[in-house]
Design an enzyme around this catalytic site. Structure first.
Site, mmCIF file in Angstrom:
data_model
loop_
_atom_site.group_PDB
_atom_site.id
_atom_site.type_symbol
_atom_site.label_atom_id
_atom_site.label_comp_id
_atom_site.label_asym_id
_atom_site.label_seq_id
_atom_site.Cartn_x
_atom_site.Cartn_y
_atom_site.Cartn_z
ATOM 1 N N ASP A 27 0.909 -1.287 0.253
ATOM 2 C CA ASP A 27 0.015 -0.127 -0.048
ATOM 3 C C ASP A 27 0.789 1.340 0.008
ATOM 4 O O ASP A 27 2.078 1.245 0.858
ATOM 5 C CB ASP A 27 -0.848 -0.073 1.078
ATOM 6 C CG ASP A 27 -1.641 1.350 1.522
ATOM 7 O OD1 ASP A 27 -2.845 1.072 1.339
ATOM 8 O OD2 ASP A 27 -1.271 2.427 2.068
ATOM 9 N N GLY A 51 -7.148 -3.960 4.186
ATOM 10 C CA GLY A 51 -7.804 -4.844 3.642
ATOM 11 C C GLY A 51 -7.847 -4.604 2.410
ATOM 12 O O GLY A 51 -8.243 -5.572 1.444
ATOM 13 N N VAL A 52 -8.110 -3.265 1.788
ATOM 14 C CA VAL A 52 -8.081 -3.038 0.309
ATOM 15 C C VAL A 52 -6.953 -3.745 -0.269
ATOM 16 O O VAL A 52 -7.200 -4.416 -1.275
ATOM 17 C CB VAL A 52 -8.178 -1.825 0.011
ATOM 18 C CG1 VAL A 52 -8.113 -1.307 -1.576
ATOM 19 C CG2 VAL A 52 -9.427 -1.203 0.617
ATOM 20 N N LEU A 53 -5.754 -3.607 0.173
ATOM 21 C CA LEU A 53 -4.600 -3.934 -0.471
ATOM 22 C C LEU A 53 -4.709 -5.564 -0.398
ATOM 23 O O LEU A 53 -4.329 -6.154 -1.520
ATOM 24 C CB LEU A 53 -3.149 -3.381 0.059
ATOM 25 C CG LEU A 53 -1.859 -3.801 -0.502
ATOM 26 C CD1 LEU A 53 -1.391 -4.790 -0.194
ATOM 27 C CD2 LEU A 53 -1.649 -3.380 -2.056
ATOM 28 N N ASP A 112 -7.059 -7.750 -0.351
ATOM 29 C CA ASP A 112 -8.117 -8.389 -1.088
ATOM 30 C C ASP A 112 -7.674 -8.175 -2.517
ATOM 31 O O ASP A 112 -7.842 -9.098 -3.401
ATOM 32 C CB ASP A 112 -9.486 -7.476 -0.924
ATOM 33 C CG ASP A 112 -10.326 -8.025 0.284
ATOM 34 O OD1 ASP A 112 -9.830 -8.807 0.944
ATOM 35 O OD2 ASP A 112 -11.545 -7.526 0.470
ATOM 36 N N LYS A 128 -11.292 -15.029 1.813
ATOM 37 C CA LYS A 128 -12.098 -14.405 0.565
ATOM 38 C C LYS A 128 -11.191 -13.337 0.032
ATOM 39 O O LYS A 128 -10.515 -12.415 1.024
ATOM 40 C CB LYS A 128 -13.352 -13.991 1.068
ATOM 41 C CG LYS A 128 -14.435 -14.946 1.171
ATOM 42 C CD LYS A 128 -15.849 -14.299 0.849
ATOM 43 C CE LYS A 128 -16.095 -13.570 2.402
ATOM 44 N NZ LYS A 128 -17.792 -13.492 2.556
ATOM 45 N N LYS A 157 -20.328 -4.220 -3.824
ATOM 46 C CA LYS A 157 -19.309 -4.098 -2.868
ATOM 47 C C LYS A 157 -18.878 -5.491 -3.045
ATOM 48 O O LYS A 157 -19.716 -6.563 -3.097
ATOM 49 C CB LYS A 157 -19.916 -3.852 -1.462
ATOM 50 C CG LYS A 157 -18.921 -4.068 -0.626
ATOM 51 C CD LYS A 157 -18.165 -3.032 -0.119
ATOM 52 C CE LYS A 157 -17.205 -3.342 0.701
ATOM 53 N NZ LYS A 157 -15.614 -2.947 0.751
ATOM 54 N N PHE A 162 2.346 -2.145 13.578
ATOM 55 C CA PHE A 162 2.056 -1.360 12.370
ATOM 56 C C PHE A 162 0.526 -0.269 12.803
ATOM 57 O O PHE A 162 0.430 0.766 12.304
ATOM 58 C CB PHE A 162 1.489 -2.203 11.281
ATOM 59 C CG PHE A 162 2.455 -2.909 10.590
ATOM 60 C CD1 PHE A 162 3.341 -2.083 9.734
ATOM 61 C CD2 PHE A 162 2.809 -4.186 10.749
ATOM 62 C CE1 PHE A 162 4.525 -2.632 8.802
ATOM 63 C CE2 PHE A 162 3.764 -4.865 9.952
ATOM 64 C CZ PHE A 162 4.628 -3.925 9.088
ATOM 65 N N LEU A 163 0.128 -0.767 14.004
ATOM 66 C CA LEU A 163 -0.991 -0.007 14.296
ATOM 67 C C LEU A 163 -0.719 1.464 15.044
ATOM 68 O O LEU A 163 -1.238 2.420 15.102
ATOM 69 C CB LEU A 163 -1.767 -0.618 15.365
ATOM 70 C CG LEU A 163 -2.366 -1.851 15.042
ATOM 71 C CD1 LEU A 163 -3.306 -2.611 16.266
ATOM 72 C CD2 LEU A 163 -3.389 -1.514 13.545
HETATM 73 P P1 NAD Z 1 -7.570 0.205 3.668
HETATM 74 O O1 NAD Z 1 -6.803 -1.064 3.282
HETATM 75 O O2 NAD Z 1 -8.185 1.105 2.662
HETATM 76 O O3 NAD Z 1 -6.881 0.964 4.805
HETATM 77 C C1 NAD Z 1 -7.377 1.912 5.662
HETATM 78 C C2 NAD Z 1 -6.036 3.159 5.192
HETATM 79 O O4 NAD Z 1 -5.169 3.048 5.790
HETATM 80 C C3 NAD Z 1 -5.672 3.325 3.857
HETATM 81 O O5 NAD Z 1 -5.708 4.888 3.629
HETATM 82 C C4 NAD Z 1 -4.308 2.800 3.701
HETATM 83 O O6 NAD Z 1 -3.440 3.292 3.029
HETATM 84 C C5 NAD Z 1 -3.906 3.268 5.298
HETATM 85 N N1 NAD Z 1 -2.851 2.552 6.066
HETATM 86 C C6 NAD Z 1 -2.740 1.119 6.196
HETATM 87 N N2 NAD Z 1 -1.949 0.552 6.936
HETATM 88 C C7 NAD Z 1 -1.496 1.747 7.518
HETATM 89 C C8 NAD Z 1 -0.678 1.882 8.839
HETATM 90 N N3 NAD Z 1 -0.002 0.721 9.325
HETATM 91 N N4 NAD Z 1 -0.171 3.171 9.077
HETATM 92 C C9 NAD Z 1 -1.022 4.252 8.405
HETATM 93 N N5 NAD Z 1 -1.790 4.069 7.366
HETATM 94 C C10 NAD Z 1 -2.192 2.998 7.114
HETATM 95 O O7 NAD Z 1 -8.981 -0.133 4.435
HETATM 96 P P2 NAD Z 1 -9.217 -1.215 5.815
HETATM 97 O O8 NAD Z 1 -10.106 -0.772 6.634
HETATM 98 O O9 NAD Z 1 -7.948 -2.173 6.332
HETATM 99 O O10 NAD Z 1 -9.803 -2.556 4.994
HETATM 100 C C11 NAD Z 1 -11.153 -2.288 4.348
HETATM 101 C C12 NAD Z 1 -11.515 -3.532 3.251
HETATM 102 O O11 NAD Z 1 -11.185 -4.568 3.668
HETATM 103 C C13 NAD Z 1 -12.684 -3.019 2.515
HETATM 104 O O12 NAD Z 1 -12.593 -2.963 1.000
HETATM 105 C C14 NAD Z 1 -13.465 -4.501 2.707
HETATM 106 O O13 NAD Z 1 -14.167 -4.896 2.051
HETATM 107 C C15 NAD Z 1 -12.227 -5.274 3.150
HETATM 108 N N6 NAD Z 1 -12.614 -6.568 4.084
HETATM 109 C C16 NAD Z 1 -12.151 -7.974 3.345
HETATM 110 C C17 NAD Z 1 -12.697 -8.882 4.005
HETATM 111 C C18 NAD Z 1 -12.294 -10.263 3.404
HETATM 112 O O14 NAD Z 1 -12.882 -11.120 4.218
HETATM 113 N N7 NAD Z 1 -11.512 -10.463 2.575
HETATM 114 C C19 NAD Z 1 -13.228 -8.612 5.317
HETATM 115 C C20 NAD Z 1 -13.290 -7.367 5.991
HETATM 116 C C21 NAD Z 1 -12.978 -6.492 5.105
#
Ligand code: NAD
Length: 422
Positions: A78, A142-144, A146, A179, A188, A206-207
């Site tokens: 990402d 999660g976006v990356l 997925d 998934k 979605k 990372f958090l």
């Molecule tokens: P995301 O991947 O968009 O990340 C959120 C933001 O945090 C982004 O801007 C990213 O650049 C940033 N980021 C990531 N890691 C960071 C870090 N350590 N420090 C600072 N910034 C950071 O969103 P998300 O909330 O992680 O995931 C949501 C996605 O996950 C949705 O698309 C959802 O559909 C998917 N999802 C998939 C499943 C599955 O079973 N496959 C389950 C739940 C959610």
């Protein structure tokens, strides 16, 4: 008995048989065949701190056969994570003698599409991956993960990959199931596959850089598990919610806070995997983890990009809780507790896109997805849930009215005011 070769044919000579065989029945024409096969799927989810410490071999060695050399890795990362951790990641891989290339993806919900998957596939193809010993490494939210999961499932019909989730949602949900998916035509995650990474490595460090809104977003998915199956987890969120956000759920927080954060993440992962494992391919449509995911796909897509995934899930959970309350499944005290936890976590319980029509359309779409049944998980007290199948349009409208009322009036049900609405 020896069968004599057919002296009339020079070209086609049956092999001499030395063992007597029963005469074969005459050839029967076939018009249908049944092919059955099963594939065992096994993958690991590991809490693993210090992943980027060059002295720690875990990341470099994950997902490759024992004794394999450092090899090569394509790291799909990402863009924000690359900016924050790219130098350390590169130093780590260099120090572990892993030849590597980065494919940096500006991953966010609006580009969670097949076009982005094709970009990742092009990088995989250009890198020339050896499928047995060079798993692609996905590092991000999660976006990356997925996107990379879907690309990996498509490339040569399944290429192994590792996930290093860097958001809370990734750690407790998106990065630990089977998934993958992308959005398609306003729907979605409409395109996707089942292709878990061989290993998911979770490092809560990372958090430390994750914004508070994204932490809350992840806490919404943790709250989901708490509400349907883990009352103790709910109590932890009730007691420590705001502190978990303040301290970013890292081991480096206060000693007490770090302990709670660790327990919360462990319980959330355990609860989630307990539900996923026996039903990895989702043949059983009664899924507790669908709580919060019946109306939220429609809400999230309609509100895009205003609501994050977990926020839309939280709106759905609040709405479902009100439905449960109106049915007598959740008493007033528990509804208040639940909404108060959402409030203290500053998660939304309503959004202007939640019109009666949108909620009804969202449910209709979910019914299509669940083979014609609602199979709506509703909280049955805190820490338990039951499935219902007979929610009427009138009930939806009334529940939405009540939810709006609660959102609009901070004194309703003795709630404190908070992040109701956008
Ligand atoms: P995301 O991947 O968009 O990340 C959120 C933001 O945090 C982004 O801007 C990213 O650049 C940033 N980021 C990531 N890691 C960071 C870090 N350590 N420090 C600072 N910034 C950071 O969103 P998300 O909330 O992680 O995931 C949501 C996605 O996950 C949705 O698309 C959802 O559909 C998917 N999802 C998939 C499943 C599955 O079973 N496959 C389950 C739940 C959610």
């Amino acid at each position: 008995m020896t069968v004599q070769p057919d002296s009339t044919s020079e070209a086609l000579r049956p092999c001499p048989r030395t063992v007597a065989e029963p005469p074969r029945p005459p050839w029967q024409p076939h018009r249908a065949w049944q092919v059955s096969s099963s594939r065992t799927v096994s993958y690991e989810v590991v809490l693993s701190s210090g992943l980027l410490d060059p002295a720690n071999p875990t990341l470099a060695a994950a997902g490759v056969p024992d004794g394999a050399g450092p090899g090569r890795r394509l790291v799909v990362v990402d863009a924000t994570v690359q900016a924050l951790y790219g130098a350390r990641l590169c130093a780590y891989l260099t120090r572990r003698a892993v030849e590597h290339e980065f494919c940096v993806v500006d991953a966010h919900e609006s580009v969670k599409s097949m076009e982005t998957v094709f970009g990742i596939l092009a990088a995989m193809d250009a890198f020339g991956i050896s499928r047995r010993r060079e798993p692609v490494i996905a590092v991000g939210g999660g976006v990356l993960t997925d996107l990379v999961g879907l690309a990996a499932s498509l490339y040569r019909r399944a290429t192994p990959y590792l996930r290093v989730p860097t958001t809370l949602i990734g750690m407790v949900d998106a990065g630990i199931g089977a998934k993958t998916g992308v959005n398609f035509r306003q729907h979605k995650n409409r395109l996707g596959s089942y292709h878990p990474s061989s290993v998911t490595l979770i490092d809560q460090e990372f958090l430390g850089t994750l914004g508070p809104r994204h932490l809350r977003n992840g806490l919404a998915e943790i709250l989901k598990i708490a509400l349907v199956k883990d009352a103790t987890l709910f109590e932890r969120l009730e007691e420590h919610g705001p502190r978990l956000v303040e301290e970013r759920m890292r081991p480096a927080g206060s000693a007490d806070g770090a302990k709670v954060a660790e327990e919360v993440v462990e319980r959330a992962i355990h609860g989630m995997l307990e539900e996923l494992q026996p039903n990895l391919w989702e043949h059983e449509l009664r899924r507790l983890v669908d709580f919060g995911h019946s109306f939220s796909p429609a809400i999230e897509m309609a509100a895009l990009p205003a609501l994050l995934h977990g926020e839309a899930v939280c709106v759905d959970m609040a709405f479902s809780a009100v439905l449960a309350h109106r049915r007598g499944l959740l008493d007033r005290g528990d509804l208040v507790r639940l909404l108060r936890v959402m409030d203290r976590l500053e998660l939304p319980t309503w959004h202007p896109v939640c019109t009666p029509d949108l909620m009804a359309r969202g449910l209709a779409d979910t019914v299509r997805h669940r083979d014609g049944r609602q199979l709506l998980p509703l909280p049955d007290g805190i820490g338990h849930a039951r499935f219902v199948n007979d929610v009427s349009r009138a009930e939806l409208d009334a529940a939405l009215g009540l939810l709006l009322d609660l959102g609009g009036r901070s004194d309703a049900l003795a709630l404190t005011s908070g992040n109701r609405g956008a």
